[in-house]
Scaffold this active site. Structure first.
Site, PDB file in Angstrom:
ATOM      1  N   GLY A  16      28.552  51.213  38.698  1.00 31.54           N
ATOM      2  CA  GLY A  16      29.487  50.741  39.717  1.00 31.54           C
ATOM      3  C   GLY A  16      30.261  51.886  40.345  1.00 31.54           C
ATOM      4  O   GLY A  16      30.548  52.881  39.686  1.00 31.54           O
TER       5      GLY A  16
ATOM      6  N   ASP B 192      37.310  51.746  34.435  1.00 28.53           N
ATOM      7  CA  ASP B 192      37.827  51.059  33.247  1.00 28.53           C
ATOM      8  C   ASP B 192      38.595  51.988  32.311  1.00 28.53           C
ATOM      9  O   ASP B 192      39.339  51.523  31.443  1.00 28.53           O
ATOM     10  CB  ASP B 192      36.687  50.402  32.460  1.00 28.53           C
ATOM     11  CG  ASP B 192      36.074  49.229  33.203  1.00 28.53           C
ATOM     12  OD1 ASP B 192      36.621  48.839  34.250  1.00 28.53           O
ATOM     13  OD2 ASP B 192      35.040  48.712  32.750  1.00 28.53           O
TER      14      ASP B 192
ATOM     15  N   TYR C  78      36.637  44.252  42.555  1.00 28.34           N
ATOM     16  CA  TYR C  78      36.008  45.040  43.612  1.00 28.34           C
ATOM     17  C   TYR C  78      37.018  45.687  44.553  1.00 28.34           C
ATOM     18  O   TYR C  78      36.707  46.666  45.218  1.00 28.34           O
ATOM     19  CB  TYR C  78      35.055  44.153  44.418  1.00 28.34           C
ATOM     20  CG  TYR C  78      33.817  43.780  43.647  1.00 28.34           C
ATOM     21  CD1 TYR C  78      32.683  44.583  43.689  1.00 28.34           C
ATOM     22  CD2 TYR C  78      33.775  42.640  42.851  1.00 28.34           C
ATOM     23  CE1 TYR C  78      31.542  44.263  42.971  1.00 28.34           C
ATOM     24  CE2 TYR C  78      32.650  42.304  42.117  1.00 28.34           C
ATOM     25  CZ  TYR C  78      31.531  43.121  42.188  1.00 28.34           C
ATOM     26  OH  TYR C  78      30.411  42.808  41.472  1.00 28.34           O
TER      27      TYR C  78
ATOM     28  N   GLY D 290      38.004  45.635  33.086  1.00 22.35           N
ATOM     29  CA  GLY D 290      38.128  46.205  31.747  1.00 22.35           C
ATOM     30  C   GLY D 290      37.428  45.339  30.731  1.00 22.35           C
ATOM     31  O   GLY D 290      38.062  44.641  29.959  1.00 22.35           O
ATOM     32  N   ARG D 291      36.095  45.408  30.745  1.00 22.45           N
ATOM     33  CA  ARG D 291      35.334  44.563  29.838  1.00 22.45           C
ATOM     34  C   ARG D 291      35.474  45.016  28.396  1.00 22.45           C
ATOM     35  O   ARG D 291      35.657  44.208  27.491  1.00 22.45           O
ATOM     36  CB  ARG D 291      33.847  44.610  30.227  1.00 22.45           C
ATOM     37  CG  ARG D 291      33.042  43.745  29.297  1.00 22.45           C
ATOM     38  CD  ARG D 291      31.569  43.947  29.364  1.00 22.45           C
ATOM     39  NE  ARG D 291      31.031  43.462  28.102  1.00 22.45           N
ATOM     40  CZ  ARG D 291      29.778  43.577  27.738  1.00 22.45           C
ATOM     41  NH1 ARG D 291      28.924  44.162  28.509  1.00 22.45           N
ATOM     42  NH2 ARG D 291      29.378  43.111  26.580  1.00 22.45           N
TER      43      ARG D 291
END
EC number: 2.7.1.90
Length: 554
Positions: A82, A206, A426, A252-253
């Site tokens: 990304g 992130d 996004y 922030g997975r």
């Protein structure tokens, strides 16, 4: 003709700041090598997998002599994963350093991510092309992609095309998975006797690609400033209209760095930190209790409004749900063929229920059907649940609302609860980079070339002292294998760069923990406003609160 905005025109004129050592002639910069290094874990396994590149020393760039710096080179570059603000400046820094060393050297960009080197889709960078992208956001100069180079055929094809272009080196700009790929490519090229160097660049908004030496991944500074502006705007709307609770899910997975930094910048009423949830073994019900407590206390003061920040990956950090997701990832990797033949969503849910073990089956069954369906959506390219599709903030709103209704019936709550949900993702990935990210990324690109000029491979570019002015920055090269461990992917153990989680003993979290109780009941919001590019240093050149706190400057 494409119109460009006045800001973009002005940003073309911004000259990124470089640390002093990188301002010298390239031939006068050398890599000073330290002692051999070890991986963070699983050392024996990694020594076997990286027989040629394991244990390299840390390289510190210093003034010295490098007679090889000026030879003509062809370097390739890939943008992977990304977008993150500043990617274009990495390429600009790489280009400028390469041309400074030798005007005859060539930089080529592989288009669309790692697939570009496999499909041989590429462009050659020129001065006029580079100048259109200086200090701009996005990855559109060559595009990006999420292809992983992992099969023997793909490695062979990457080598074939690298040789076809006469590459001396390849720079991979990406996150932890992309830099794992860089490490594997570096090892493969050495194994095959190909003198093609591979250097990685730490990218991810992130903020989870960091360690003792990589103090921040690029893009985190800009992204958190964009999100903090939006959160501040929403908080101001909340105290203006005084009737809505805003539940905001943030990127922030795998870690809560973005949520924590935004909380430090804006002072929301509640911010959930996923790592704390896991550490305290909290259930979904306990998280709901925490939010309900703030809602009830604020309602007693006549304040039926507030702001709640939720990290995107929260649901995986709730131990009972995390265990469920782990089993789902393994189950759906093993039984993908059977699962994919079931078209009806309800039949899929029923099939999965029948396959899950005891407690995981219970947890899965207790979730609303919408969340069950989201857990079973298409996997990401790494075979995992696509956490960004799980609307955790809506689940929390539903559960908080239900709990408040019960409290109202008991007479323990007399307020009004009206909630709005938001997801910020996004909006920040392609923002104009902040001055910090513009400088940092340009320096990373420069550092990558100097590492190449010093003959190094299997390294990631790094800059130390980031919380201080650029004049105090220290460029380095960190061995990629040093950051690796073994993790389960697609049901098998694979070498990967370990993600950095929020340190609950670290200064940023401790600062947050001392203030959050007051924020819960007060309307102590801070309004950061939009990113500023011009003006006093404390307005336009400040690093993140996270960096300042980690380095004892706040």
């Amino acid at each position: 003709m494409t119109r460009i905005s006045p800001l973009q025109k002005a940003r073309y004129g911004y000259v990124p700041k470089l640390p002093p050592v990188l301002q010298d002639e390239i031939a006068r910069i050398q890599a000073e090598l330290g002692q051999p290094t070890e991986a963070v874990a699983d050392r024996e396994d990694l020594k076997r997998l990286f027989a040629n590149t394991y244990g390299k020393p840390i390289a510190t760039l210093t003034r010295g002599s490098n007679p090889e710096a000026g030879r003509r080179r062809t370097v390739g570059v890939i943008l992977s994963g990304g977008p993150a603000p500043g990617g274009h400046n990495v390429i600009c820094g790489l280009f400028d350093a390469l041309k400074k060393a030798n005007r005859e050297s060539t930089l080529i960009g592989f288009k669309g991510g790692p697939s570009g080197i496999l499909d041989d889709e590429w462009i050659e960078f020129t001065d006029s092309l580079i100048n259109q992208y200086r200090n701009t956001g996005g990855f559109d100069i060559i595009g990006s992609g999420r292809t992983k180079i992992e099969t023997p055929e793909q490695f062979a094809k990457a080598l074939e095309n690298a040789k076809k272009h006469g590459l001396d080196a390849l720079v991979i700009i990406g996150g932890d998975d992309s830099n794992t790929n860089a490490a594997l490519l570096a090892e493969y090229f050495v194994q095959q006797g190909a003198p093609i160097q591979v250097i990685g660049i730490p990218k991810t908004i992130d903020g989870d690609l960091k360690n003792e030496y990589i103090e921040a991944s690029f893009g985190f500074d800009t992204a958190t400033k964009v999100y903090a502006e939006l959160i501040g705007n929403i908080a101001r709307d909340a105290i203006s209209s005084r009737k809505y609770w805003h539940f905001i899910r943030l990127m922030g997975r795998s870690a809560s760095h973005i949520a924590l930094e935004c909380a430090l910048q804006t002072h929301p009423n509640v911010c959930i930190v996923s790592e704390e949830v896991r550490e305290k073994n909290m259930t979904l019900s306990q998280i709901v209790d925490q939010i309900v407590d703030a809602v009830v206390k604020r309602a007693a003061k006549g304040e039926n409004f507030g702001v709640v920040l939720v990290p995107e990956g929260l649901i995986e950090f709730i131990p009972e749900v995390g265990a469920l997701i782990d089993e789902l990832n393994t189950l759906l990797a093993k039984e993908a063929e059977v699962f994919n033949r079931i078209d009806d969503p309800r039949e899929r849910i029923s099939w999965v229920k029948g396959k899950l073990s005891g407690n995981n089956q219970h947890v899965f069954s207790s979730l609303p059907e919408t969340i069950q369906a989201q857990l079973l959506m298409d996997r990401d390219p790494h075979g995992n649940v696509q956490v960004s599709r799980i609307e955790t903030e809506k689940l929390l709103i539903e559960m908080v609302s239900s709990r408040l209704k019960a409290l109202k019936e008991e007479g323990a709550y007399k307020g009004k609860f009206s909630a709005l949900n938001h997801f910020f993702g996004y909006e920040a990935r392609c923002a104009f980079p902040s001055n910090f990210d513009a400088d940092y990324c340009y320096a990373l690109g420069f550092t990558a070339f100097v590492l190449i000029a010093n003959g190094l491979t299997g390294y990631i570019a790094a800059i130390k002292n980031l919380a201080r002015p650029a004049v105090e920055w220290k460029p380095m090269g960190i061995p990629l294998t040093m950051m690796m461990n073994m993790e389960k992917r697609h049901g098998k153990m694979k070498p990967v760069i370990r993600k950095a989680l929020v340190d609950l003993e670290g200064a940023p979290f401790k600062r947050f923990a001392t203030q959050r109780d007051a924020w819960a009941t007060e309307s102590a919001y801070v309004f950061p406003g939009a990113i500023q590019y011009y003006g006093p240093d404390d307005v336009c050149n400040q690093p993140t609160m996270t960096l300042k706190l980690e380095q004892g400057l706040e």
